[in-house]
Enzyme design. Structure first.
Site, PDB file in Angstrom:
ATOM      1  NE  ARG A  71     -33.719  90.538  19.591  1.00  0.00           N
ATOM      2  CZ  ARG A  71     -33.905  89.315  19.074  1.00  0.00           C
ATOM      3  NH1 ARG A  71     -33.144  88.897  18.077  1.00  0.00           N
ATOM      4  NH2 ARG A  71     -34.832  88.520  19.566  1.00  0.00           N
ATOM      5  NE  ARG A 140     -30.589  87.340  13.894  1.00  0.00           N
ATOM      6  CZ  ARG A 140     -31.619  86.763  14.513  1.00  0.00           C
ATOM      7  NH1 ARG A 140     -31.767  86.892  15.818  1.00  0.00           N
ATOM      8  NH2 ARG A 140     -32.515  86.076  13.836  1.00  0.00           N
ATOM      9  CE  LYS A 202     -32.727  83.102  14.954  1.00  0.00           C
ATOM     10  NZ  LYS A 202     -33.462  82.883  16.217  1.00  0.00           N
ATOM     11  CE  LYS A 204     -29.090  83.972  17.644  1.00  0.00           C
ATOM     12  NZ  LYS A 204     -29.983  83.490  18.684  1.00  0.00           N
ATOM     13  CB  CYS A 423     -36.796  83.123  26.910  1.00  0.00           C
ATOM     14  SG  CYS A 423     -38.356  82.205  26.966  1.00  0.00           S
ATOM     15  CB  CYS A 429     -42.480  85.150  22.718  1.00  0.00           C
ATOM     16  SG  CYS A 429     -41.731  84.034  21.518  1.00  0.00           S
ATOM     17  CB  CYS A 468     -41.167  77.506  22.732  1.00  0.00           C
ATOM     18  SG  CYS A 468     -39.951  78.389  21.742  1.00  0.00           S
ATOM     19  CB  CYS A 472     -34.606  82.718  23.642  1.00  0.00           C
ATOM     20  SG  CYS A 472     -35.407  82.569  22.028  1.00  0.00           S
TER      21      CYS A 472
HETATM   22 FE1  SRM Z   1     -34.503  83.969  20.477  1.00  0.00          FE
HETATM   23  C1  SRM Z   1     -36.905  83.540  18.161  1.00  0.00           C
HETATM   24  C2  SRM Z   1     -36.321  86.293  22.041  1.00  0.00           C
HETATM   25  C3  SRM Z   1     -31.769  84.880  22.247  1.00  0.00           C
HETATM   26  C4  SRM Z   1     -33.001  81.032  19.618  1.00  0.00           C
HETATM   27  N1  SRM Z   1     -36.281  84.827  20.109  1.00  0.00           N
HETATM   28  C5  SRM Z   1     -37.112  84.540  19.069  1.00  0.00           C
HETATM   29  C6  SRM Z   1     -38.282  85.522  19.012  1.00  0.00           C
HETATM   30  C7  SRM Z   1     -37.879  86.663  18.146  1.00  0.00           C
HETATM   31  C8  SRM Z   1     -39.645  84.928  18.619  1.00  0.00           C
HETATM   32  C9  SRM Z   1     -40.044  84.978  17.178  1.00  0.00           C
HETATM   33  O1  SRM Z   1     -39.267  84.555  16.288  1.00  0.00           O
HETATM   34  O2  SRM Z   1     -41.161  85.402  16.916  1.00  0.00           O
HETATM   35  C10 SRM Z   1     -38.336  85.941  20.515  1.00  0.00           C
HETATM   36  C11 SRM Z   1     -38.939  87.298  20.827  1.00  0.00           C
HETATM   37  C12 SRM Z   1     -39.647  87.251  22.157  1.00  0.00           C
HETATM   38  C13 SRM Z   1     -40.088  88.567  22.652  1.00  0.00           C
HETATM   39  O3  SRM Z   1     -41.328  88.768  22.796  1.00  0.00           O
HETATM   40  O4  SRM Z   1     -39.271  89.408  22.960  1.00  0.00           O
HETATM   41  C14 SRM Z   1     -36.886  85.705  20.927  1.00  0.00           C
HETATM   42  N2  SRM Z   1     -34.087  85.412  21.799  1.00  0.00           N
HETATM   43  C15 SRM Z   1     -35.000  86.215  22.396  1.00  0.00           C
HETATM   44  C16 SRM Z   1     -34.396  86.972  23.546  1.00  0.00           C
HETATM   45  C17 SRM Z   1     -34.991  88.366  23.734  1.00  0.00           C
HETATM   46  C18 SRM Z   1     -34.547  86.138  24.825  1.00  0.00           C
HETATM   47  C19 SRM Z   1     -34.283  86.857  26.119  1.00  0.00           C
HETATM   48  O5  SRM Z   1     -35.089  86.628  27.014  1.00  0.00           O
HETATM   49  O6  SRM Z   1     -33.309  87.583  26.246  1.00  0.00           O
HETATM   50  C20 SRM Z   1     -32.922  86.956  23.111  1.00  0.00           C
HETATM   51  C21 SRM Z   1     -32.541  88.098  22.224  1.00  0.00           C
HETATM   52  C22 SRM Z   1     -31.105  88.034  21.845  1.00  0.00           C
HETATM   53  C23 SRM Z   1     -30.585  89.222  21.099  1.00  0.00           C
HETATM   54  O7  SRM Z   1     -30.437  90.273  21.705  1.00  0.00           O
HETATM   55  O8  SRM Z   1     -30.272  89.082  19.912  1.00  0.00           O
HETATM   56  C24 SRM Z   1     -32.879  85.669  22.319  1.00  0.00           C
HETATM   57  N3  SRM Z   1     -32.662  83.154  20.813  1.00  0.00           N
HETATM   58  C25 SRM Z   1     -31.712  83.638  21.662  1.00  0.00           C
HETATM   59  C26 SRM Z   1     -30.716  82.648  21.894  1.00  0.00           C
HETATM   60  C27 SRM Z   1     -29.527  82.769  22.839  1.00  0.00           C
HETATM   61  C28 SRM Z   1     -28.288  83.263  22.153  1.00  0.00           C
HETATM   62  O9  SRM Z   1     -28.357  83.787  21.019  1.00  0.00           O
HETATM   63  O10 SRM Z   1     -27.218  83.130  22.753  1.00  0.00           O
HETATM   64  C29 SRM Z   1     -31.076  81.526  21.153  1.00  0.00           C
HETATM   65  C30 SRM Z   1     -30.348  80.164  21.156  1.00  0.00           C
HETATM   66  C31 SRM Z   1     -29.109  80.159  20.356  1.00  0.00           C
HETATM   67  C32 SRM Z   1     -29.405  79.875  18.938  1.00  0.00           C
HETATM   68  O11 SRM Z   1     -29.696  80.798  18.191  1.00  0.00           O
HETATM   69  O12 SRM Z   1     -29.401  78.691  18.572  1.00  0.00           O
HETATM   70  C33 SRM Z   1     -32.301  81.872  20.461  1.00  0.00           C
HETATM   71  N4  SRM Z   1     -34.848  82.555  19.088  1.00  0.00           N
HETATM   72  C34 SRM Z   1     -34.151  81.395  18.940  1.00  0.00           C
HETATM   73  C35 SRM Z   1     -34.811  80.574  17.944  1.00  0.00           C
HETATM   74  C36 SRM Z   1     -34.361  79.163  17.488  1.00  0.00           C
HETATM   75  C37 SRM Z   1     -33.365  79.231  16.395  1.00  0.00           C
HETATM   76  C38 SRM Z   1     -33.066  77.879  15.828  1.00  0.00           C
HETATM   77  O13 SRM Z   1     -31.963  77.684  15.326  1.00  0.00           O
HETATM   78  O14 SRM Z   1     -33.909  77.005  15.813  1.00  0.00           O
HETATM   79  C39 SRM Z   1     -35.946  81.294  17.522  1.00  0.00           C
HETATM   80  C40 SRM Z   1     -36.991  80.864  16.476  1.00  0.00           C
HETATM   81  C41 SRM Z   1     -36.483  80.936  15.081  1.00  0.00           C
HETATM   82  O15 SRM Z   1     -35.438  81.506  14.764  1.00  0.00           O
HETATM   83  O16 SRM Z   1     -37.187  80.389  14.228  1.00  0.00           O
HETATM   84  C42 SRM Z   1     -35.948  82.527  18.274  1.00  0.00           C
HETATM   85 FE1  SF4 Z   2     -40.160  82.857  22.637  1.00  0.00          FE
HETATM   86 FE2  SF4 Z   2     -39.395  80.355  22.692  1.00  0.00          FE
HETATM   87 FE3  SF4 Z   2     -37.580  82.273  22.554  1.00  0.00          FE
HETATM   88 FE4  SF4 Z   2     -38.892  81.934  24.777  1.00  0.00          FE
HETATM   89  S1  SF4 Z   2     -37.506  80.437  23.840  1.00  0.00           S
HETATM   90  S2  SF4 Z   2     -38.560  83.916  23.757  1.00  0.00           S
HETATM   91  S3  SF4 Z   2     -40.876  81.298  24.097  1.00  0.00           S
HETATM   92  S4  SF4 Z   2     -39.041  81.805  21.000  1.00  0.00           S
END
Ligand code: SRM
Ligand code: SF4
Length: 562
Positions: A71, A140, A202, A204, A423, A429, A468, A472
């Protein structure tokens, strides 16, 4: 309570170095050592394996097909044509050919193998873009409104976003040592803001300029809502404690919208941000990662306690919040002209995937545009892209290139599709429970037909899907939120507000496509017949009692309504 294992790894890592160099050089496996898989995230790198082939490889007793997602951080989504061309080249040479635009205005590349990791990261850095702190327990990618060229206020806010991004970037030299062959230091450097164990989780941040809530400011740990008086940016309302992630069946976890803490002037935003970050550093829960985000620190201790702590660290009090109003949270597509007469073209990219598909040669088209474009690109918080800062005289050549590559019609996608996000989920993922990016487009086909039958084809309704409950694509603030439960099965959430200011609530649990269509069809008909003037779908669902409004994060979970 014992600290979580990731805390041990961070503490022992010597400011994020760990044994990363040894891991990269180990030829016996395509994976990193276990602890390094955690540390690599701080460097913007996730170890993944191909979920499509996982069970077959297990059957054949083969190591999973490991590869890495990288990323790249793009503060405020601002990307030069040279940087775009570089990303395009790297995606083609080292990754799975495609470029993924994320929901946080950043880039992702998938499918990079360990052997190529170092060269890929170094190549990204060649064009002054980096991957440090794109993931991990740090601040981030900082988001800012997409079209910073629209007004002077937008431009100033973009500058502030970049300043904050720089201010909160970790100080460690580990990144340079590991990826860029930087000189090794004899002594460990100080991390003045983070300390040696960084944040509990994390973090944000986003800036936003009302009335467009395009960065979904309430989903952020820290938000800055621009307050404009007599055409001048006077400061920001500060929001804290937003976040989407939760776990199925664990009501102690929930999405939460940021609370408005108070107002600060433009001169003070960096100090306020640092105070918020260090308060979370010192008080966030380091024993349980499912309870470690700022939202839980705030709910456990109260917003007033949090404000007092931030104010005492700043040495001044925040003022009462000032008035603001949002009207929507997506992107404004098509051409828009800035106050300075320059043009910006916002292009819909379905689920952020930039690739060539049949006649729609998006990747080639954007490459051709980057070769001649004199302005810049803007990645949007909704996985789209803007071709920004275009002179009058250059508009027609950009339009011709869009047409030549079969992408001029992208913005003619249905209103529903243009308000959709999914997502990544399968196959990369590791946390996905259900399909998302690969499935949402076909579901939208079906919903489009239903909406057309109800006479609603021109109505904007936000729909977001995740594989899930981590959220995201920010599904809990979409008017139709779909969250993966298992293969082919989703939870359906309704009642969120169009501008991202109210969470949705669970309406149907663990349903398949047929059940989903069956659930939505009558609601669309009712909405078409009984809505009030300009009433949004989410508001309609709440007003007519289809779903009870969620008042705050802690009120998110309750039994499915019948
Ligand atoms: Fe996310 C984890 C993809 C935005 C909440 N996110 C992941 C991971 C890295 C999976 C992992 O931990 O193994 C995913 C990678 C998938 C892949 O194969 O690419 C992933 N997140 C993404 C992206 C690429 C989704 C997309 O389709 O665009 C976004 C990348 C953002 C960036 O450029 O930095 C992405 N993730 C978000 C957002 C939206 C936002 O930030 O506005 C959220 C919700 C807001 C938040 O953080 O609460 C988000 N991602 C999570 C979480 C849950 C965090 C939590 O507090 O519980 C995880 C899992 C974790 O952190 O344990 C996660
Ligand atoms: Fe992966 Fe869940 Fe984030 Fe989708 S919402 S990219 S399935 S961690």
């Amino acid at each position: 309570m014992a600290l979580s294992d990731v805390e041990r790894i961070k503490a022992a890592s010597s400011n994020l170095r760990g044994s990363m160099i040894e891991s990269l050089n180990d030829p016996l496996t395509g994976a990193l050592a276990d602890d390094d898989t955690q540390l690599s995230k701080f460097h913007g790198i996730y170890q993944q394996d191909d979920r499509d082939s996982r069970s077959e490889r297990k059957r054949q007793r083969l190591e999973p097909a490991y590869s890495f997602m990288i990323r790249a951080r793009v503060p405020g989504g601002l990307c030069t044509p040279a940087q775009w061309l570089n990303m395009d080249r790297i995606a083609t040479e080292f990754a799975n050919q495609s470029i993924r635009l994320t929901t946080r205005q950043a880039f992702q590349l998938h499918g990079v193998i360990k052997r190529d990791l170092k060269e890929t990261v170094a190549a990204i850095n060649e064009e002054m873009m980096d991957t440090l702190a794109a993931c991990g327990d740090v601040n981030r990618n900082v988001m800012a409104p997409t079209l910073s060229g629209l007004t002077d206020v937008h431009a100033e806010v973009q500058r502030h976003a970049k300043e904050l991004s720089d201010h909160l970037t970790p100080a460690t030299r580990a990144y340079h040592e590991i990826w860029l062959d930087g000189e090794k230091l004899d002594t460990r450097e100080d991390e003045p803001i983070y300390g040696d164990t960084y944040l509990p989780r994390k973090f944000k941040t986003a800036f936003v300029v009302p009335p467009q809530n395009d960065t979904d400011v309430f989903a952020q740990d820290l938000g800055f809502i621009a307050i404009v008086e007599q055409g001048r940016l006077v400061g920001y309302n500060v929001t804290v404690g937003g976040g989407m992630g939760m776990s199925h069946g664990e009501p102690a976890t929930y999405p939460r919208l940021g609370s408005v803490l108070g107002f600060c002037s433009t001169g003070d935003f960096l100090q306020v941000a640092e105070a918020v970050v260090t308060t979370q550093r010192d008080f966030g829960d380091r024993t349980n990662r499912k309870h470690a985000r700022l939202k839980y620190t705030i709910d456990d201790r109260g917003v007033d306690w949090f404000r007092d702590e931030v104010e005492s660290r700043c040495g001044f009090a925040l003022e009462a919040p000032r008035a603001y109003a949002f009207t929507g949270n997506g992107d404004a597509y098509g051409w828009q002209r800035g106050d300075d007469g320059r043009w910006h073209y916002l292009l819909f990219v379905e689920n952020g995937r930039v690739s060539d598909k049949g006649d729609a040669r998006l990747k080639s088209g954007l490459r051709s545009i980057a070769e001649v474009h004199k302005g810049e690109f803007r990645l949007t918080p909704n996985q789209n892209i803007a071709i920004s800062n275009v002179a009058d005289a250059d508009r027609s050549s950009i339009e011709a290139l869009l047409e030549q590559h079969g992408i001029e019609n992208s913005n003619q996608a249905s209103t529903l599709r243009r308000h959709s996000m999914a997502c990544v989920a399968f196959p990369t993922c590791g946390l996905a429970m259900a399909e998302s990016e690969r499935y949402l487009p076909s579901l939208v086909d079906k919903l489009e037909a239903m909406l057309a039958n109800a006479g609603l084809d021109d109505d904007a309704i936000t729909i977001r899907m995740t594989g899930c409950p981590n959220g995201c694509a920010r599904p809990y603030i979409a008017e139709i939120g779909l969250v993966g439960k298992g293969p082919g099965r989703y939870n359906l959430y309704l009642g969120a507000a169009f501008a991202g200011e109210r969470l949705g609530r669970l309406y149907r649990e663990n349903i398949n496509e047929a059940e989903l269509l069956e659930a939505l069809q009558p609601l669309f008909s009712q909405y078409a017949k009984a809505r009030e003037v300009d009433e949004r779908f989410g508001d309609f669902c709440v007003r007519t009692g289809i779903i009870r409004a969620v008042s705050e994060g802690r009120d998110f979970h309750e039994e499915v309504q019948s």
